[in-house]
Motif scaffolding. Sequence first.
Motif, mmCIF file in Angstrom:
data_model
loop_
_atom_site.group_PDB
_atom_site.id
_atom_site.type_symbol
_atom_site.label_atom_id
_atom_site.label_comp_id
_atom_site.label_asym_id
_atom_site.label_seq_id
_atom_site.Cartn_x
_atom_site.Cartn_y
_atom_site.Cartn_z
ATOM 1 N N SER A 1 -0.223 3.215 18.602
ATOM 2 C CA SER A 1 0.069 3.231 17.172
ATOM 3 C C SER A 1 -0.820 4.231 16.451
ATOM 4 O O SER A 1 -0.370 4.972 15.563
ATOM 5 N N ILE A 2 -2.095 4.261 16.805
ATOM 6 C CA ILE A 2 -3.016 5.219 16.187
ATOM 7 C C ILE A 2 -2.627 6.644 16.540
ATOM 8 O O ILE A 2 -2.559 7.529 15.680
ATOM 9 N N LEU A 3 -2.362 6.880 17.813
ATOM 10 C CA LEU A 3 -2.068 8.243 18.277
ATOM 11 C C LEU A 3 -0.768 8.794 17.706
ATOM 12 O O LEU A 3 -0.570 10.009 17.670
ATOM 13 N N SER A 4 0.132 7.902 17.259
ATOM 14 C CA SER A 4 1.398 8.358 16.677
ATOM 15 C C SER A 4 1.324 8.562 15.172
ATOM 16 O O SER A 4 2.291 9.030 14.561
ATOM 17 N N ALA A 5 0.184 8.242 14.564
ATOM 18 C CA ALA A 5 0.054 8.367 13.109
ATOM 19 C C ALA A 5 0.072 9.834 12.680
ATOM 20 O O ALA A 5 -0.588 10.672 13.293
ATOM 21 N N PRO A 6 0.816 10.159 11.618
ATOM 22 C CA PRO A 6 0.804 11.532 11.099
ATOM 23 C C PRO A 6 -0.594 11.925 10.622
ATOM 24 O O PRO A 6 -1.387 11.071 10.199
ATOM 25 N N ARG A 7 -0.882 13.195 10.651
ATOM 26 C CA ARG A 7 -2.215 13.668 10.276
ATOM 27 C C ARG A 7 -2.538 13.455 8.802
ATOM 28 O O ARG A 7 -3.711 13.418 8.422
ATOM 29 N N ASP A 8 -1.509 13.319 7.968
ATOM 30 C CA ASP A 8 -1.776 13.129 6.542
ATOM 31 C C ASP A 8 -1.831 11.655 6.144
ATOM 32 O O ASP A 8 -1.805 11.320 4.966
ATOM 33 N N THR A 9 -1.929 10.758 7.126
ATOM 34 C CA THR A 9 -2.005 9.329 6.842
ATOM 35 C C THR A 9 -3.238 9.024 6.003
ATOM 36 O O THR A 9 -4.345 9.469 6.309
ATOM 37 N N GLN A 10 -3.027 8.250 4.943
ATOM 38 C CA GLN A 10 -4.141 7.827 4.098
ATOM 39 C C GLN A 10 -4.608 6.413 4.433
ATOM 40 O O GLN A 10 -5.797 6.103 4.335
ATOM 41 N N VAL A 11 -3.657 5.543 4.794
ATOM 42 C CA VAL A 11 -3.998 4.167 5.174
ATOM 43 C C VAL A 11 -3.273 3.828 6.467
ATOM 44 O O VAL A 11 -2.059 4.014 6.577
ATOM 45 N N LEU A 12 -4.020 3.327 7.425
ATOM 46 C CA LEU A 12 -3.479 2.931 8.712
ATOM 47 C C LEU A 12 -3.575 1.414 8.805
ATOM 48 O O LEU A 12 -4.672 0.853 8.763
ATOM 49 N N ALA B 1 7.091 -5.348 -7.770
ATOM 50 C CA ALA B 1 8.231 -4.507 -7.377
ATOM 51 C C ALA B 1 8.298 -4.338 -5.861
ATOM 52 O O ALA B 1 9.380 -4.380 -5.265
ATOM 53 N N ALA B 2 7.144 -4.149 -5.214
ATOM 54 C CA ALA B 2 7.124 -3.914 -3.765
ATOM 55 C C ALA B 2 7.556 -5.153 -2.992
ATOM 56 O O ALA B 2 8.319 -5.058 -2.022
ATOM 57 N N PHE B 3 7.091 -6.322 -3.407
ATOM 58 C CA PHE B 3 7.471 -7.562 -2.729
ATOM 59 C C PHE B 3 8.973 -7.797 -2.820
ATOM 60 O O PHE B 3 9.609 -8.253 -1.866
ATOM 61 N N LYS B 4 9.545 -7.480 -3.943
ATOM 62 C CA LYS B 4 10.960 -7.784 -4.177
ATOM 63 C C LYS B 4 11.883 -6.998 -3.260
ATOM 64 O O LYS B 4 12.945 -7.486 -2.858
ATOM 65 N N LEU C 1 0.823 -1.211 0.000
ATOM 66 C CA LEU C 1 0.000 0.000 0.000
ATOM 67 C C LEU C 1 0.856 1.259 0.000
ATOM 68 O O LEU C 1 0.439 2.304 -0.508
ATOM 69 N N GLY C 2 2.073 1.153 0.536
ATOM 70 C CA GLY C 2 2.973 2.301 0.545
ATOM 71 C C GLY C 2 3.431 2.721 -0.839
ATOM 72 O O GLY C 2 3.943 3.835 -1.014
ATOM 73 N N ALA C 3 3.249 1.855 -1.825
ATOM 74 C CA ALA C 3 3.609 2.216 -3.198
ATOM 75 C C ALA C 3 2.666 3.271 -3.768
ATOM 76 O O ALA C 3 2.993 3.924 -4.768
ATOM 77 N N ARG C 4 1.499 3.436 -3.137
ATOM 78 C CA ARG C 4 0.514 4.393 -3.670
ATOM 79 C C ARG C 4 0.029 5.405 -2.638
ATOM 80 O O ARG C 4 -0.320 6.527 -2.985
ATOM 81 N N PHE C 5 0.015 4.987 -1.374
ATOM 82 C CA PHE C 5 -0.571 5.825 -0.326
ATOM 83 C C PHE C 5 0.448 6.183 0.750
ATOM 84 O O PHE C 5 1.496 5.557 0.856
ATOM 85 N N ARG C 6 0.084 7.199 1.548
ATOM 86 C CA ARG C 6 0.848 7.504 2.746
ATOM 87 C C ARG C 6 0.364 6.559 3.847
ATOM 88 O O ARG C 6 -0.762 6.672 4.326
ATOM 89 N N VAL C 7 1.219 5.604 4.220
ATOM 90 C CA VAL C 7 0.836 4.514 5.106
ATOM 91 C C VAL C 7 1.515 4.665 6.462
ATOM 92 O O VAL C 7 2.700 4.994 6.544
ATOM 93 N N TRP C 8 0.768 4.407 7.518
ATOM 94 C CA TRP C 8 1.318 4.297 8.861
ATOM 95 C C TRP C 8 0.943 2.921 9.382
ATOM 96 O O TRP C 8 -0.225 2.525 9.308
#
Length: 482
Positions: free
Chosen positions: A155-166, A332-335, A133-140
């Motif tokens: 973990s939730i409370l430390s997520a950046p405000r611009d997180t798209q996928v948690l 590509a991401a798996f590799k 998911l990090g290949a397309r989104f801002r992931v935490w």
Amino acid sequence: MFEFTVETIAGATGASVVAGDPARICRGCFIDSRLVERDGLFVAFSGERVDGNDFAPQAVSAGAAAVVLTRTPEDTLLEQADAAGCAVLVADDAQEFLLRLAHVYRAELACTVVGVTGSIGKTTTKDFLAALLGARFRVWATKGNYNNLIGLPLSILSAPRDTQVLVLEMGMNARGEIERLAACAEPSLAVITKVGTSHIGMLGSRENIARAKAEIISGMRPVPSRSEAGVPGTAPVLVLSGEDDFTPFIRDEFALPAAVEVVLAGTGADDEVRASNIELDVEGHPSFDLLLASGESARITLAVTGAQSVSNAVLAAALAERLGIDAATMEAAFKRLAITGRRQELRRAACGARVIDDTYNASPESTAAALDLLEMLPVSGRRIAVLGEIGELGEEGPRLHALVGSYAAAKKPDLLVCVGTACAEEMAAAARLMGMPARSVAIAGDTARATELVRQSLRPDDTLLVKGSRFLGLDRLVEEVC
């Protein structure tokens, strides 16, 4: 990370403000006074040996904007906090305080939340998902093993405000815990990796374990309308293993009645996302053909070792496809992926021997997978397996350890070292019963003795597997020989 006023925190959690400015802003949450940063929120937990309330003065000195206690504050603390401009709150339950606060912040983020649970493979699947998911989104994603009733809200409370996928890993020790985690996180997509025997000592049966894992469904919600990942408002999606014998039970008894869509992933012909033509290279890295539900396909090579990683990868791929990740991006991401350490990690001993460091934790199923890898790897010397006792099996412990010993014998290692006490003896006895020569089976009462045995026998051309539950500290053996 979150940024709330003291007043907002109190309103969200039910805590009482007993001193300080309600308008003071808190940034970041800490449960260890040594890690508190300026303007942070310190939450005091009372443990069996240490009471976090006793360390509130250190948190105030470190620049905390507020401290949350679970007992009446002493006058000296109130004076110190007043001088430092630090607010003081009191909550009935620190754990519930964190869950409520994290739930409010999760709603404010309005991101898409992915929940990952299961008896084994949670962390690997979580790492796979974060990479895809990090290949397309801002992931935490959950760091390390922060997957319990304290770790998940942190973990939730430390997520950046611009997180798209948690991406959140959810573990448990008892019934009802995953329900509370899911209510806090409200995932829109989820994965149950496998219903195994971990925690059977506390839950009594695999059916009860399946029921506990299925609690994740109770908190699932449609994708939020403001989310940038996924189609807002779409029904929740649960990915299940096509090979797990409890998949029909979870699907029919829990998911479908809750209007949660189920996607099957695995190696079966009926699985919507599936792997086939699985091969392992000389270092144990798997390759396989991945077929997505869309009909797209790719030849995937994993940077991690062991055939069992394929099932985790396919589960992650099924969910990633739902968020628009195509087959080429997955390839590509798996590799290039590196997962959390000490999971079938290949290392070199000081003498030159190859070491499979699988000391992160253990279950009967993951121990069998590690023995499979040891058998598969080409070696010029001997295969040595150091297997530690497996925790949390309860009354099933002797029987399951005997099964592990029997399975080990079937893999024909040149030397088997069973580490622990009574259950280690069960493993060793079963291995001998299934045909291993007595001279090839040893029992070590603890990690120190096991380390001594390995040091005496390890040769440069050997391959050594080290596997066991975390409480044994077998990672120390690895560090001693490497």
